[in-house]
Motif scaffolding. Sequence first.
Motif, PDB file in Angstrom:
ATOM      1  N   ARG A  53       0.828  -1.212   0.000  1.00  0.00           N
ATOM      2  CA  ARG A  53       0.000   0.000   0.000  1.00  0.00           C
ATOM      3  C   ARG A  53       0.860   1.260   0.000  1.00  0.00           C
ATOM      4  O   ARG A  53       0.595   2.212  -0.729  1.00  0.00           O
ATOM      5  CB  ARG A  53      -0.950   0.004   1.189  1.00  0.00           C
ATOM      6  N   GLY A  54       1.897   1.256   0.820  1.00  0.00           N
ATOM      7  CA  GLY A  54       2.787   2.419   0.889  1.00  0.00           C
ATOM      8  C   GLY A  54       3.513   2.660  -0.421  1.00  0.00           C
ATOM      9  O   GLY A  54       3.648   3.803  -0.871  1.00  0.00           O
ATOM     10  N   ALA A  55       3.976   1.597  -1.039  1.00  0.00           N
ATOM     11  CA  ALA A  55       4.662   1.733  -2.322  1.00  0.00           C
ATOM     12  C   ALA A  55       3.709   2.260  -3.384  1.00  0.00           C
ATOM     13  O   ALA A  55       4.072   3.123  -4.188  1.00  0.00           O
ATOM     14  CB  ALA A  55       5.247   0.384  -2.740  1.00  0.00           C
ATOM     15  N   LEU A  56       2.487   1.768  -3.380  1.00  0.00           N
ATOM     16  CA  LEU A  56       1.491   2.216  -4.351  1.00  0.00           C
ATOM     17  C   LEU A  56       1.172   3.700  -4.158  1.00  0.00           C
ATOM     18  O   LEU A  56       1.109   4.460  -5.127  1.00  0.00           O
ATOM     19  CB  LEU A  56       0.226   1.367  -4.228  1.00  0.00           C
ATOM     20  N   ARG A  57       1.039   4.135  -2.894  1.00  0.00           N
ATOM     21  CA  ARG A  57       0.788   5.559  -2.608  1.00  0.00           C
ATOM     22  C   ARG A  57       1.948   6.431  -3.077  1.00  0.00           C
ATOM     23  O   ARG A  57       1.757   7.577  -3.478  1.00  0.00           O
ATOM     24  CB  ARG A  57       0.570   5.778  -1.112  1.00  0.00           C
ATOM     25  N   ALA A  58       3.159   5.892  -3.029  1.00  0.00           N
ATOM     26  CA  ALA A  58       4.345   6.642  -3.450  1.00  0.00           C
ATOM     27  C   ALA A  58       4.554   6.589  -4.958  1.00  0.00           C
ATOM     28  O   ALA A  58       5.505   7.169  -5.478  1.00  0.00           O
ATOM     29  CB  ALA A  58       5.580   6.098  -2.736  1.00  0.00           C
TER      30      ALA A  58
END
Length: 68
Positions: free
Chosen positions: A12-17
């Motif tokens: 999720r964090g990678a996708l948000r970034a």
Amino acid sequence: MTSELTPQEAARGALRAGLPLADGRHEEVAATANHIHSVISTLRELDFGETPPASSFRAGEKDADATL
């Protein structure tokens, strides 16, 4: 103390970034992030006392007050 990053949270964090992870990479990324966090946590516990910041270091200059 914070809990460890889960593979799903890493994804999720990678996708948000804007860095979507390929399937199968979530666990490795989470493990790496958790390791980095543990190293930084250890460094934050160190007492550097009167140690000057790295920006004050000048390569090649001799410190007249240094002892061997």
